[in-house]
Design a protein around this motif. Structure first.
Motif, PDB file in Angstrom:
ATOM      1  N   ALA A 193     -21.182  16.893  35.549  1.00 59.00           N
ATOM      2  CA  ALA A 193     -22.628  16.625  35.392  1.00 59.00           C
ATOM      3  C   ALA A 193     -23.471  17.771  35.967  1.00 59.00           C
ATOM      4  CB  ALA A 193     -23.037  15.281  35.971  1.00 59.00           C
ATOM      5  N   HIS A 194     -23.176  18.173  37.183  1.00 60.19           N
ATOM      6  CA  HIS A 194     -23.851  19.339  37.762  1.00 60.19           C
ATOM      7  C   HIS A 194     -23.325  20.631  37.139  1.00 60.19           C
ATOM      8  CE1 HIS A 194     -25.568  17.260  41.232  1.00 60.19           C
ATOM      9  NE2 HIS A 194     -24.387  16.721  41.469  1.00 60.19           N
ATOM     10  N   PHE A 205     -13.807  12.721  49.736  1.00 64.54           N
ATOM     11  CA  PHE A 205     -14.102  13.799  48.784  1.00 64.54           C
ATOM     12  C   PHE A 205     -15.461  14.404  49.131  1.00 64.54           C
ATOM     13  CE2 PHE A 205     -11.534  10.568  46.790  1.00 64.54           C
ATOM     14  CZ  PHE A 205     -10.578  11.267  46.071  1.00 64.54           C
ATOM     15  N   ALA A 207     -13.468  10.994  41.124  1.00 66.56           N
ATOM     16  CA  ALA A 207     -13.353  12.029  42.153  1.00 66.56           C
ATOM     17  C   ALA A 207     -11.923  12.535  42.242  1.00 66.56           C
ATOM     18  CB  ALA A 207     -13.788  11.455  43.503  1.00 66.56           C
ATOM     19  N   SER A 256      -9.445   8.254  51.693  1.00 67.25           N
ATOM     20  CA  SER A 256      -9.675   9.521  51.002  1.00 67.25           C
ATOM     21  C   SER A 256     -11.136   9.910  51.182  1.00 67.25           C
ATOM     22  CB  SER A 256      -9.303   9.430  49.523  1.00 67.25           C
ATOM     23  OG  SER A 256     -10.044   8.406  48.897  1.00 67.25           O
ATOM     24  N   PHE A 302     -27.354  12.373  35.285  1.00 61.54           N
ATOM     25  CA  PHE A 302     -27.558  11.397  36.357  1.00 61.54           C
ATOM     26  C   PHE A 302     -29.028  10.981  36.369  1.00 61.54           C
ATOM     27  CE2 PHE A 302     -27.324  10.129  40.970  1.00 61.54           C
ATOM     28  CZ  PHE A 302     -26.369   9.145  40.774  1.00 61.54           C
ATOM     29  N   ARG A 328     -17.762   2.762  52.008  1.00 65.58           N
ATOM     30  CA  ARG A 328     -18.597   3.882  51.561  1.00 65.58           C
ATOM     31  C   ARG A 328     -20.015   3.369  51.278  1.00 65.58           C
ATOM     32  NH1 ARG A 328     -13.412   4.723  49.924  1.00 65.58           N
ATOM     33  NH2 ARG A 328     -12.645   6.856  49.637  1.00 65.58           N
ATOM     34  N   VAL A 329     -21.041   4.159  51.644  1.00 66.91           N
ATOM     35  CA  VAL A 329     -22.422   3.709  51.396  1.00 66.91           C
ATOM     36  C   VAL A 329     -22.704   3.574  49.897  1.00 66.91           C
ATOM     37  CG1 VAL A 329     -23.554   4.447  53.531  1.00 66.91           C
ATOM     38  CG2 VAL A 329     -23.258   6.084  51.676  1.00 66.91           C
ATOM     39  N   ALA A 330     -22.023   4.389  49.104  1.00 64.91           N
ATOM     40  CA  ALA A 330     -22.073   4.255  47.639  1.00 64.91           C
ATOM     41  C   ALA A 330     -20.633   4.386  47.161  1.00 64.91           C
ATOM     42  CB  ALA A 330     -22.934   5.345  47.032  1.00 64.91           C
ATOM     43  N   HIS A 331     -20.316   3.828  45.995  1.00 63.48           N
ATOM     44  CA  HIS A 331     -18.956   3.903  45.435  1.00 63.48           C
ATOM     45  C   HIS A 331     -17.944   3.176  46.326  1.00 63.48           C
ATOM     46  CE1 HIS A 331     -19.861   7.172  42.412  1.00 63.48           C
ATOM     47  NE2 HIS A 331     -20.858   7.374  43.248  1.00 63.48           N
ATOM     48  N   THR A 354     -21.143  11.644  56.124  1.00 58.12           N
ATOM     49  CA  THR A 354     -20.803  10.212  56.134  1.00 58.12           C
ATOM     50  C   THR A 354     -19.340  10.013  56.518  1.00 58.12           C
ATOM     51  OG1 THR A 354     -21.120   8.149  54.899  1.00 58.12           O
ATOM     52  CG2 THR A 354     -20.118   9.916  53.681  1.00 58.12           C
ATOM     53  N   SER A 361     -24.128  15.692  52.508  1.00 58.73           N
ATOM     54  CA  SER A 361     -24.025  14.252  52.732  1.00 58.73           C
ATOM     55  C   SER A 361     -22.586  13.730  52.881  1.00 58.73           C
ATOM     56  CB  SER A 361     -24.716  13.536  51.564  1.00 58.73           C
ATOM     57  OG  SER A 361     -24.889  12.192  51.838  1.00 58.73           O
ATOM     58  N   TYR A 362     -21.654  14.279  52.122  1.00 60.28           N
ATOM     59  CA  TYR A 362     -20.311  13.676  52.071  1.00 60.28           C
ATOM     60  C   TYR A 362     -19.557  13.824  53.392  1.00 60.28           C
ATOM     61  CZ  TYR A 362     -21.076  12.816  47.151  1.00 60.28           C
ATOM     62  OH  TYR A 362     -21.590  12.341  45.974  1.00 60.28           O
ATOM     63  N   VAL A 364     -29.908  18.467  43.589  1.00 58.27           N
ATOM     64  CA  VAL A 364     -29.143  17.264  43.926  1.00 58.27           C
ATOM     65  C   VAL A 364     -27.795  17.679  44.517  1.00 58.27           C
ATOM     66  CG1 VAL A 364     -28.136  15.131  43.040  1.00 58.27           C
ATOM     67  CG2 VAL A 364     -30.296  15.965  42.101  1.00 58.27           C
ATOM     68  N   ARG A 404      -9.695   9.301  42.752  1.00 53.60           N
ATOM     69  CA  ARG A 404     -10.227   7.949  43.018  1.00 53.60           C
ATOM     70  C   ARG A 404     -11.347   7.642  42.028  1.00 53.60           C
ATOM     71  NH1 ARG A 404     -14.441   5.570  46.049  1.00 53.60           N
ATOM     72  NH2 ARG A 404     -13.970   3.430  46.682  1.00 53.60           N
ATOM     73  N   SER A 438     -14.264   4.759  40.783  1.00 52.09           N
ATOM     74  CA  SER A 438     -15.063   3.763  41.506  1.00 52.09           C
ATOM     75  C   SER A 438     -16.231   3.297  40.657  1.00 52.09           C
ATOM     76  CB  SER A 438     -15.615   4.398  42.801  1.00 52.09           C
ATOM     77  OG  SER A 438     -16.231   5.642  42.526  1.00 52.09           O
TER      78      SER A 438
HETATM   79  C1  HEM Z   1     -28.194  13.668  46.478  1.00 46.95           C
HETATM   80  C2  HEM Z   1     -27.374  12.971  45.677  1.00 46.95           C
HETATM   81  C3  HEM Z   1     -26.164  12.275  46.200  1.00 46.95           C
HETATM   82  C4  HEM Z   1     -25.833  11.939  47.470  1.00 46.95           C
HETATM   83  C5  HEM Z   1     -26.615  12.186  48.757  1.00 46.95           C
HETATM   84  C6  HEM Z   1     -24.547  11.271  47.416  1.00 46.95           C
HETATM   85  C7  HEM Z   1     -23.888  10.739  48.498  1.00 46.95           C
HETATM   86  C8  HEM Z   1     -22.700  10.049  48.444  1.00 46.95           C
HETATM   87  C9  HEM Z   1     -22.057   9.437  49.559  1.00 46.95           C
HETATM   88  C10 HEM Z   1     -22.617   9.433  50.993  1.00 46.95           C
HETATM   89  C11 HEM Z   1     -20.907   8.889  49.127  1.00 46.95           C
HETATM   90  C12 HEM Z   1     -19.870   8.151  49.952  1.00 46.95           C
HETATM   91  C13 HEM Z   1     -18.800   9.166  50.349  1.00 46.95           C
HETATM   92  C14 HEM Z   1     -17.764   8.636  51.296  1.00 46.95           C
HETATM   93  O1  HEM Z   1     -18.006   7.662  52.018  1.00 46.95           O
HETATM   94  O2  HEM Z   1     -16.658   9.227  51.341  1.00 46.95           O
HETATM   95  C15 HEM Z   1     -20.801   9.169  47.729  1.00 46.95           C
HETATM   96  C16 HEM Z   1     -19.738   8.840  46.931  1.00 46.95           C
HETATM   97  C17 HEM Z   1     -19.558   9.369  45.661  1.00 46.95           C
HETATM   98  N1  HEM Z   1     -20.460  10.104  44.934  1.00 46.95           N
HETATM   99 FE1  HEM Z   1     -22.270  10.680  45.514  1.00 46.95          FE
HETATM  100  N2  HEM Z   1     -24.119  11.229  46.128  1.00 46.95           N
HETATM  101  C18 HEM Z   1     -25.069  11.826  45.343  1.00 46.95           C
HETATM  102  C19 HEM Z   1     -25.023  12.002  43.982  1.00 46.95           C
HETATM  103  C20 HEM Z   1     -23.878  11.934  43.238  1.00 46.95           C
HETATM  104  C21 HEM Z   1     -23.701  12.468  41.913  1.00 46.95           C
HETATM  105  C22 HEM Z   1     -24.790  13.181  41.100  1.00 46.95           C
HETATM  106  C23 HEM Z   1     -22.397  12.248  41.569  1.00 46.95           C
HETATM  107  C24 HEM Z   1     -21.648  12.649  40.325  1.00 46.95           C
HETATM  108  C25 HEM Z   1     -21.942  13.708  39.586  1.00 46.95           C
HETATM  109  C26 HEM Z   1     -21.765  11.547  42.665  1.00 46.95           C
HETATM  110  C27 HEM Z   1     -20.455  11.142  42.695  1.00 46.95           C
HETATM  111  C28 HEM Z   1     -19.891  10.430  43.718  1.00 46.95           C
HETATM  112  C29 HEM Z   1     -18.552   9.886  43.671  1.00 46.95           C
HETATM  113  C30 HEM Z   1     -17.549  10.010  42.526  1.00 46.95           C
HETATM  114  C31 HEM Z   1     -18.348   9.220  44.885  1.00 46.95           C
HETATM  115  C32 HEM Z   1     -17.109   8.437  45.292  1.00 46.95           C
HETATM  116  C33 HEM Z   1     -16.114   9.377  45.967  1.00 46.95           C
HETATM  117  C34 HEM Z   1     -14.869   8.598  46.359  1.00 46.95           C
HETATM  118  O3  HEM Z   1     -14.207   8.083  45.441  1.00 46.95           O
HETATM  119  O4  HEM Z   1     -14.594   8.506  47.566  1.00 46.95           O
HETATM  120  N3  HEM Z   1     -22.677  11.378  43.656  1.00 46.95           N
HETATM  121  N4  HEM Z   1     -21.921   9.862  47.320  1.00 46.95           N
END
Ligand code: HEM
Length: 487
Positions: free
Chosen positions: A204-205, A321, A119, A319, A139, A58-61, A348, A344-345, A337, A98, A100
């Motif tokens: 948060a949102h 989400f 998540a 998984s 955030f 994942r690019v984040a988390h 990706t 985005s989700y 946001v 999940r 992270s």
């Molecule tokens: C514009 C703002 C954001 C963008 C573009 C973004 C984008 C992403 C992306 C691309 C991933 C990877 C998803 C994957 O590979 O399945 C990710 C994971 C995640 N993001 Fe964000 N995110 C943002 C803000 C936030 C915020 C504000 C929260 C919480 C309130 C959040 C919670 C999470 C969580 C919990 C995951 C991990 C999901 C998992 O366990 O697979 N993100 N995010």
């Protein structure tokens, strides 16, 4: 999973096409010591699969752990929301969750100072809904376009040295001081939770809940840990990074396998549109909390984790989400946001897991019928058989009778505008209130300690900018921080 029944009495190792392999350690060669042969299908099959074992992280988390469980409705919220899975006291819905960290790579330490993802995927009778939550009620940013920059400074490495750089982290945060509220959360001891079981989760949102009459409320979701909040000190967290980098995943797995099922009490905060107009902040501003004295928590469910995954890759790594995954009665708000996240989700995940990622069992809804989206790689669900692949007059689908169900509750009018929220003095009110909470709960010392320990690695000019940013919260923080940095 047990191997499928076969003609042999003991499970037999086979190639991926099912051909028995008597000796997996042997290769087919020309004579005993000659070169290998291309006809050794077992060798080719094995190596070719091995060569493709990794999928993009994942690019984040990227680092995370997951578990199965259920949500049980404990209190009536039918006046607020029509969603089937939240209606009926005692109703249970299966879920996968999940946890992270955000900024580390897949092999990074669980105890890093970082927000924690929280998540949840609910398999409801009306489709899958995901709550892609976090362990802080706020955030760093409040414009979706900032997210890639935020992640680049916290997760990505310097483009030349390939090193992480504390200077770019703080440079970004000082350039975007609306982040200061979340910085205060992350540099308190809540930034290093003892484990995933000992932290709260928050939407948060702001989202929208719509009831049977079509009336909506703005809502925020809180998941309160029944295990109690427990945190690590900065030093304990650093020690675990070296001694047990998988500490939180281990803690979760061991608790569940020993029958000590973690649970959370699920609550909602609500605001009508009229209340939102009068609130001293925007409900679409992700850097703000809704004070609980003005918008009290209303309990409605219990979330329990009671089953470990059978296979990490199949269930946790695959998984997918998305806050865009919702069910009737629950909608996203106009938070900029959240709006960016809606795209985005799944985007990706199409790259990370392929176009048909929703057919992977962990992501699969209980039922889905979308024959207008078919074909593509790894289409494994029967591909909707012979159903027409366009809205056809020969297919008795329900959508024709239900065109007006999605009434919009907010009327948006305006020109296309390049918008950036400017930072004002009001943005420092809630961080200042948090500092007072730290005073009452004896957390001020730990906050200054954690912050200065991190900042000591930054250049003096960056330190000076951080001190200046905190002086706008209160000169007490900036004074104590500069003393700590000099010691
Ligand atoms: C514009 C703002 C954001 C963008 C573009 C973004 C984008 C992403 C992306 C691309 C991933 C990877 C998803 C994957 O590979 O399945 C990710 C994971 C995640 N993001 Fe964000 N995110 C943002 C803000 C936030 C915020 C504000 C929260 C919480 C309130 C959040 C919670 C999470 C969580 C919990 C995951 C991990 C999901 C998992 O366990 O697979 N993100 N995010």
């Amino acid at each position: 999973m047990t191997p499928p029944p076969q003609k042999y009495s003991v499970p037999l190792y086979t190639t991926s096409n099912g051909c028995p392999v008597r000796n997996p350690n042997a290769m087919i060669k020309m004579g005993k010591y000659g070169p290998a042969l291309l006809q050794d299908h077992h060798l080719i099959d094995l190596l070719a699969h091995f060569d493709r074992e990794r999928i993009p992280e994942r690019v984040a988390h990227a680092k995370g752990s997951g578990a199965h469980g259920y949500l049980e409705v404990t209190d009536d919220v039918s006046d607020l929301v029509s969603a089937d899975f939240l209606n009926g006291i005692g109703k249970r819905t299966s879920l996968f969750l999940r946890f992270s960290t955000v900024g580390g790579e897949k092999g990074s330490a669980d105890s890093a100072r970082d927000p924690r993802g929280f998540a949840v995927k609910f398999y409801t009778q009306e489709g899958v809904i995901d709550w892609v939550n976090i362990n802080s009620p706020i955030f760093f940013i409040r414009n979706g376009v900032q997210f890639p920059f935020l992640v680049h400074t916290q997760k990505s490495r310097d483009p030349q040295t390939n090193l992480k750089d504390v200077n770019m982290y703080w440079d970004f945060l000082c350039n975007n001081p609306e982040s200061v509220h979340n910085i205060m959360f992350v540099f308190s001891d809540r930034g290093t939770p003892f484990s995933y079981r000992h932290m709260h989760g928050y939407s948060a949102h702001t989202y929208k809940w719509i009831n049977k009459e079509g009336k909506f409320h703005y809502v925020q979701i809180h998941l309160l840990t029944d295990q109690g909040i427990k945190n690590l000190t900065n030093e304990q967290a650093h020690a675990l990074e070296a001694d047990d980098p998988d500490h939180a995943g281990r803690d979760l797995h061991e608790a569940i396998s020993s029958g000590n099922y973690p649970s959370w009490t699920v609550c909602v905060q609500t605001m009508t549109a009229e209340e939102a107009k009068k609130a001293p902040f925007s409900v679409f501003d992700l850097t703000k909390t809704w004070p609980q004295k003005d918008y009290p928590l209303r309990k409605f469910a219990k979330l329990v984790l009671d089953r470990n995954p059978e296979n990490y890759h199949a269930e946790v790594e695959q998984s997918a989400f998305s806050p865009a995954n919702t069910v009737p009665g629950i909608e996203p708000s106009a938070d900029p946001v959240l709006q960016a996240r809606l795209f985005s989700y799944s985007d990706t995940q199409r790259y990370r897991l392929g176009a048909n990622f929703n057919q992977i069992p962990i992501n699969c809804p209980l039922q889905a019928y979308s024959p207008f989206q078919r074909d593509g790689v790894a289409c494994v669900n029967g591909n909707y058989g012979s159903a027409p692949n366009y809205p056809s007059s020969f297919e008795p689908l329900d959508y024709r009778s239900d065109a007006s169900n999605n009434e919009s509750h907010e009327k948006w009018v305006g020109e296309a505008t390049s918008f950036q929220w400017s930072v004002t003095d009001d943005d420092y009110d809630q961080p200042r209130a948090m500092w007072e909470v730290f005073r009452k709960t004896g957390q001020q010392e730990a906050f200054i300690h954690n912050l200065s320990a991190n900042l000591k690695g930054a250049k003096p000019e960056i330190q000076a900018r951080v001190i200046e940013m905190f002086s706008r919260v209160t000169p007490e923080i900036s004074g104590r921080l500069s003393t700590a940095l000099q010691s």
